[in-house]
Design a protein around this motif. Structure first.
Motif, PDB file in Angstrom:
ATOM      1  N   PRO A  65     -48.872  19.211  34.591  1.00 23.45           N
ATOM      2  CA  PRO A  65     -48.229  18.006  34.078  1.00 23.45           C
ATOM      3  C   PRO A  65     -49.088  16.787  34.361  1.00 23.45           C
ATOM      4  CG  PRO A  65     -47.091  18.797  36.037  1.00 23.45           C
ATOM      5  CD  PRO A  65     -48.104  19.849  35.668  1.00 23.45           C
ATOM      6  N   LYS A  66     -49.062  15.864  33.406  1.00 23.13           N
ATOM      7  CA  LYS A  66     -49.896  14.662  33.565  1.00 23.13           C
ATOM      8  C   LYS A  66     -49.025  13.467  33.935  1.00 23.13           C
ATOM      9  CE  LYS A  66     -53.825  16.585  32.241  1.00 23.13           C
ATOM     10  NZ  LYS A  66     -53.679  17.869  32.959  1.00 23.13           N
ATOM     11  N   ILE A  73     -44.149  13.671  38.947  1.00 23.53           N
ATOM     12  CA  ILE A  73     -44.888  14.857  39.388  1.00 23.53           C
ATOM     13  C   ILE A  73     -44.798  14.930  40.913  1.00 23.53           C
ATOM     14  CG2 ILE A  73     -47.127  15.998  39.448  1.00 23.53           C
ATOM     15  CD1 ILE A  73     -47.959  14.145  37.144  1.00 23.53           C
ATOM     16  N   SER A  74     -44.461  16.114  41.404  1.00 25.65           N
ATOM     17  CA  SER A  74     -44.433  16.313  42.855  1.00 25.65           C
ATOM     18  C   SER A  74     -45.643  17.138  43.281  1.00 25.65           C
ATOM     19  CB  SER A  74     -43.142  17.023  43.257  1.00 25.65           C
ATOM     20  OG  SER A  74     -42.045  16.185  42.998  1.00 25.65           O
ATOM     21  N   ILE A  75     -46.339  16.632  44.262  1.00 23.40           N
ATOM     22  CA  ILE A  75     -47.552  17.313  44.744  1.00 23.40           C
ATOM     23  C   ILE A  75     -47.485  17.436  46.264  1.00 23.40           C
ATOM     24  CG2 ILE A  75     -50.077  17.206  44.920  1.00 23.40           C
ATOM     25  CD1 ILE A  75     -50.157  15.411  42.545  1.00 23.40           C
ATOM     26  N   ARG A  90     -44.612  12.234  45.398  1.00 23.19           N
ATOM     27  CA  ARG A  90     -43.964  12.278  44.091  1.00 23.19           C
ATOM     28  C   ARG A  90     -44.447  11.047  43.334  1.00 23.19           C
ATOM     29  NH1 ARG A  90     -37.868  11.917  42.487  1.00 23.19           N
ATOM     30  NH2 ARG A  90     -37.820  13.105  40.551  1.00 23.19           N
ATOM     31  N   LEU A  91     -44.987  11.250  42.173  1.00 25.50           N
ATOM     32  CA  LEU A  91     -45.691  10.206  41.442  1.00 25.50           C
ATOM     33  C   LEU A  91     -45.084  10.066  40.058  1.00 25.50           C
ATOM     34  CD1 LEU A  91     -49.205  11.628  42.391  1.00 25.50           C
ATOM     35  CD2 LEU A  91     -47.942   9.843  43.619  1.00 25.50           C
ATOM     36  N   SER A  92     -45.075   8.825  39.568  1.00 28.45           N
ATOM     37  CA  SER A  92     -44.418   8.615  38.272  1.00 28.45           C
ATOM     38  C   SER A  92     -44.845   7.294  37.651  1.00 28.45           C
ATOM     39  CB  SER A  92     -42.896   8.610  38.487  1.00 28.45           C
ATOM     40  OG  SER A  92     -42.243   8.303  37.272  1.00 28.45           O
ATOM     41  N   ASP A 109     -44.354  20.523  41.768  1.00 26.40           N
ATOM     42  CA  ASP A 109     -45.133  20.977  40.619  1.00 26.40           C
ATOM     43  C   ASP A 109     -46.468  21.561  41.056  1.00 26.40           C
ATOM     44  OD1 ASP A 109     -43.381  19.829  38.428  1.00 26.40           O
ATOM     45  OD2 ASP A 109     -43.771  18.065  39.665  1.00 26.40           O
ATOM     46  N   ILE A 110     -47.042  20.922  42.094  1.00 24.25           N
ATOM     47  CA  ILE A 110     -48.375  21.357  42.524  1.00 24.25           C
ATOM     48  C   ILE A 110     -48.386  21.490  44.041  1.00 24.25           C
ATOM     49  CG2 ILE A 110     -50.837  20.720  42.648  1.00 24.25           C
ATOM     50  CD1 ILE A 110     -50.278  18.905  40.159  1.00 24.25           C
TER      51      ILE A 110
END
Lengths: 275, 175, 614
Positions: free
Chosen positions: C228-229, C46-48, C96-98, C110-111
């Motif tokens: 997205p989670k 997820i990119s925030i 960016r988280l994963s 994404d956010i």
């Protein structure tokens, strides 16, 4: 002859023959330097002589000490790094007026400020000798040369006052031909804690033959050294430029190189990053 | 320049140590000048300075001999007190020039011998211990002989004409 | 929904033909569409982006979010984009988280959580959005720019400021932190627990109000639909993860490698290396000196190393340019030093806060004269540790300068990584322990390395010299001495056994991608994605840039159907350097773009697919 052999000046000389012109003041400075080392009974391997580029900067290889002949103008940082990394060594930085006050001028200011326990010996002949005689920062404004015809018209740099204003802890001027005085001054400079600056008027017989006359104009400073920077500055700014002797002896704490060093292992840092 | 306090010599050993140091310093100085002349390809002068150094070396050896088995007292270089800024018989480095002639070298030698004479003469006039005084007189007289010798040599090597230092080539660039 | 997204994407990307559209579809088959389909559930990464200005504190919020993700057991990275102001500027925290390790940003966010829209255009190019993006904004503060709406993003309006105002001592960045955490499904306790620890020094009241803000934000975030989670962590409980920047990693690598002296002159983006070393060195018996300029810092480390103490400095392009003369001195005088150049956009002052790989030429060719030296580059953020440690080892082993070419992305990105392995490389210099009167510092030896006497060693005295010299160090202009010493200095660098570390190689295949530095990160990710689609791609991230291991490199590309050289420069410096040294196949293609924008995995994937004719 059973007494322990005392160190002699010649013990501190290398076998390399100087390329300086006969009559050059730097020969005297080399003699004075080696005499000072002998007087201090230092072991040659515990001395490092560091220089930049120029005639006088050739001096390290003429000593029997560890030497570093670096790049133009950067002798003071070289010496600073060495002294901080190896505080037990006696570190001398040597060079000329162009190396120290022009290209290396910024380092001169900050070395004075930093007040690391090193001795900076500048052989000032008011000319760039190795590049065939151009005016340096200490050259008289009306000195004629190919690069600055008719003179630079620029006010000369006053190394002693600048050293004082920047925080040098020991400030002296000597004349190369006065071997005893120069030797004594270098001994005092090395012994004095912090940054010691010794300007040696050292004639260039090739490009400044007029400087042969310095011998007859230099004279001992008529006063005792002071620990009052303001008084020292006044004296230096108003003298005739040929006063020789120790002019200022300060009491500022030298740069802390012997800070409390722990001897831990790098693994201690892993914890900083662990999640 | 440094205000020299002058020597304070009270015994013979010390006097011999001074006399020895004077000769050694003179020798080393001539060697240095000989080296300078070699580096700058003035072979005639290199040879001359080498010879002068040889004389001084002999003088130094003779003094050691005179000191006998007891040898010389050990004195640090910095503990010697001279009348001027350095050991009197050390030739004047300032006067060196890469195109110098024997006349110039002999002028340097003359100055050195005269200073040595003056030094011992000063001792003769200031020391009180009779034996020291006697030896000082002897050294002074030797220096006087050296002065005369150099003066005689100077007659064989007259002052060069103007232009002795002329070099048609400009200085070379180095670093 | 599916079709809608495709069309939105089509509009957004301004594709000019149906062919391009098909390419676009192919490229996004896995990354885009699958991502979009999975919108209601967990997503690979997820990119925030959190943006704000005037001291809103988005960097702190972003940092805490990454910390929380780390605590949660996942991976992620955080970079920043900031205005030129020292304080109060507009800034963006980009994350960016994963559940799996991630080491680069992707082509789409994404956010976007915008606390305000002041000077948003400064970062808009760095925060690409598309129709699947969710934009969270506070209409009471600012209206979103039209470009945002034009991208077709889903707009979510939240009264962020009002929520903060309702809490005593409340701050809007903590509201945002709660919103983001709630939206991606982080447990609330993880975030609030973290705050209690991180903000403890600010006092109990600050912790209380921050926790209250996070709780308030969390509920609003959780209520946002279709976000997205964060996928569960892929790492095993036993493995240890670290959170670090590349600058910290490089500094730690230096200390592990035996560096005990540093000289420092501050410069963006290298300063953090020096600031980390300042206290750390004193804890391991070393010292750092702040220098007056880079000319001084490089000469100080040469002086210290001449004294026998392994030494380092860190700088960026402008400082590195100043250091080149003295690096040549270290080469000639054979004094080992490590110089880290954390590259930024150039030339001149360039773009200090943005990454670029354009110092390759100066690092390899910048020294005057024939001056063999070592140039290495980390191949990942965590590898800043290994590569700097290795550089210290190489410099000391060969008594030569080693340049570490890091870059702003590596240097300043914060990343959760698996704990870097401990490696044995340590500074080991061939020292002349005892000398006799015949000691010759620059004696010619079989491997070109001659024992070095350090000051203090009796009979070892010599003068280190930048002038050409004889074996004893005496200045010499003779042809014989020059030839001998040039050959000696070249031999020691060329004949050294660099082992397997010259590059990091992944995969097998007809297509070989040669890359280096932080560009290796998107290349690796793209190659993995390509492999998941059945493509055979080999990536070679070159760590040893000079001397280049030409034969080994040839072996890696021999038989390749295609070679791509990918780098972040305008003038294809890496490609041209390789061309000058290697026989690259005729169909080798250079893919290169300057900073400040980073090459994205999607860009590389596109190149791979083009190359493979897919």
């Amino acid at each position: 002859m059973n007494a322990p052999a005392l160190p002699k000046a010649s013990d501190y000389k290398s076998e390399l023959k100087p390329v300086w012109c006969p009559g050059c003041g730097d020969y005297h400075v080399l003699l004075s330097l080696t005499k000072a080392f002998a007087a201090l009974k230092l072991r040659p391997e515990e001395i490092a002589v560091v220089s930049g580029i120029g005639c006088s900067s050739r001096i390290p290889a003429y000593t029997n000490c560890y030497g570093f002949h670096g790049v133009h103008g950067r002798a003071l940082p070289l010496g600073t790094g060495l002294k901080v990394a190896r505080p037990e060594l006696t570190v001398l930085v040597t060079g000329g007026d162009g190396d120290g006050f022009s290209i290396g001028g910024n380092h001169f200011l900050h070395a004075c400020r930093r007040n690391i326990d090193i001795t900076y010996v500048v052989m000032d002949n008011r000319v760039y000798g190795m590049t065939k005689g151009q005016p340096s920062p200490t050259t008289e404004p009306d000195w004629d040369s190919a690069l600055s015809p008719g003179g630079t018209g620029v006010r000369p740099f006053h190394p002693l006052v600048i050293a004082l204003a920047s925080g040098a802890n020991f400030v002296a001027r000597t004349f190369s031909g006065d071997i005893k005085g120069t030797t004594d001054t270098i001994v005092q400079a090395i012994n004095h804690p912090g940054f010691s600056f010794v300007e040696i008027l050292s004639p260039c017989v090739t490009f400044r033959p007029d400087q042969r006359g310095w011998k007859s104009v230099v004279h001992p400073a008529p006063v005792e050294p002071t620990d009052d920077a303001a008084r020292a500055a006044r004296r230096i700014m108003t003298d005739d430029g040929f006063n020789v002797g120790v002019l200022y002896r300060g009491s500022r704490e030298p740069y802390m190189v012997e800070r409390a060093k722990e001897t831990g292992e790098p693994a201690q840092f892993d914890g900083m990053f662990e999640i | 320049m440094t205000n020299a306090p002058g020597p304070q010599i009270t015994d013979l050993g010390e006097l011999l140590a001074y006399a020895h140091a004077i000769e050694v310093d003179a020798m080393e100085r001539y060697q240095l000048l000989a080296d300078q002349m070699e580096t700058h390809n003035n072979r005639e002068l290199a040879k001359l300075f080498r010879e002068l150094a040889g004389h001084e070396e002999k003088h130094a050896a003779k003094i050691l001999e005179q000191a006998g088995e007891s040898g010389l007292p050990v004195i640090e270089e910095s503990a010697f007190h001279w009348l001027g800024t350095e050991s009197p018989e050390a030739a004047d480095l300032d006067a060196a020039h890469y195109r110098m002639t024997p006349w110039h070298a002999l002028q340097m030698a003359l100055g050195a011998e005269q200073r040595a004479f003056a030094f011992f003469d000063h001792l003769v006039n200031t020391v009180s211990e009779p034996e020291v005084k006697k030896w000082a007189e002897e050294f002074r007289d030797e220096e006087a002989e050296h002065v005369e010798l150099v003066e005689r040599l100077l007659k064989l090597h007259p002052e060069p004409a103007e232009g002795w230092d002329l070099d048609d080539d400009p200085p070379y660039l180095q670093d | 929904m599916f079709f809608f997204i495709i069309v939105k994407s089509y509009e957004y990307t301004n594709l000019r033909s149906t062919d391009e559209f098909c390419d676009f579809l192919a490229r996004n088959l896995k990354t885009g569409i699958l991502t979009m389909i999975a919108q209601h559930g967990e997503q690979a990464a997820i990119s925030i982006a959190l943006t704000g200005s005037g001291g809103a504190g988005v960097m702190t919020a972003g940092g805490l979010l990454l910390d929380a993700v780390g605590k949660h057991g996942c991976y992620g990275l955080q970079t920043r984009s900031v205005g030129p102001q020292i304080r109060g500027g507009e800034s963006a925290a980009l994350l960016r988280l994963s559940g799996d390790p991630v080491e680069t940003h992707s082509a789409c966010f994404d956010i976007l959580l915008a606390l305000d829209w002041n000077n948003y255009t400064r970062f808009s190019a760095e925060i690409p959005l598309n129709a699947s993006s969710i934009v969270i904004t506070d209409p009471a503060v600012d209206a979103a720019p039209e470009t945002i709406a034009a991208a077709g993003c889903t707009m979510v309006e939240l009264p962020l400021k009002e929520m903060a105002d309702d809490i005593s001592g409340g701050r809007v960045n903590m509201i945002a932190l709660g919103v983001a955490a709630g939206a991606i499904g982080l447990p609330l306790e993880t975030v609030s627990g973290l705050i209690a620890g991180k903000l403890a020094s600010k006092g109990e009241a600050a912790v209380r109000s921050s926790v209250a803000c996070v709780e308030a934000g969390f509920e609003s975030g959780r209520a946002i639909a279709d976000v997205p989670k964060l996928a569960p962590s892929s790492h095993s409980e036993a493995s240890v993860r670290w959170l670090m920047t590349g600058n910290e990693a490089a500094a730690l690598g230096a200390v592990r490698g035996g560096i005990r002296f540093a000289a420092a002159y501050p410069i963006t983006p290298a300063t953090e290396i020096l600031e980390w070393l300042a206290p750390a060195l004193t804890k391991v018996g070393g010292t750092l000196v702040q220098a007056e300029d880079e000319l001084a810092s490089i000469n100080m480390i040469i002086g210290a190393s001449f004294g026998g103490v392994p030494s380092i400095t860190a700088t960026s392009g402008p400082g590195f340019a100043l250091m080149t003369e003295a690096i040549g001195l270290a080469t000639a005088a054979e004094v080992p030093v490590v110089v880290v150049d954390v590259m930024r956009g150039g030339p001149s002052t360039g773009i200090p806060t943005k990454s670029e790989q354009s110092d390759l030429n100066i690092a390899v060719y910048g020294l005057h004269g024939d001056a063999p030296h070592i140039v290495v580059a980390p191949v990942s953020l965590a590898d800043c540790l290994f590569t700097t440690q290795w550089a210290a080892h190489l410099a000391e082993a060969m008594q030569a300068p080693a340049i570490v070419l890091s870059d702003q992305f590596f240097g300043q990105a914060r990343m959760i990584v698996d704990r870097p392995a401990n490696v044995a490389f340590i500074a080991e210099r061939k020292i002349a322990e005892r000398c006799d009167n015949d000691y010759a510092r620059y004696a010619v030896t079989a491997d070109g390395v001659s024992p070095m006497a350090v000051p203090g060693t009796p009979c070892g005295q010599y003068t280190a010299d930048g002038l050409e010299h004889s074996v004893s160090g005496t200045p010499s202009s003779s042809a014989e001495d020059h030839l001998k010493q040039l050959a000696k200095r070249r031999t020691k660098i060329e004949s050294h056994d660099y082992g397997v570390h010259w590059a990091e190689i992944e995969g097998e295949g007809d297509l070989v991608i040669l890359t280096w530095g932080s560009t290796a990160a998107p290349v690796r990710e793209a190659a993995r994605r390509a492999r998941a689609q059945g493509a055979n791609v080999k990536t070679v991230a070159v760590r040893l840039l000079a001397p280049l291991e030409v034969e080994t490199l040839h072996a890696e590309i021999s038989g390749a159907r295609g070679v791509l050289v990918i780098e972040q420069t305008e003038s294809a410096q890496f490609y041209r350097y390789l061309r000058s040294q290697c026989d690259l196949p005729a169909n080798t293609r250079a893919v290169h773009q300057p900073g400040p924008l980073m090459i994205k995995p999607e860009d590389v994937l596109h190149e791979i697919m083009t190359e493979l004719g897919r």
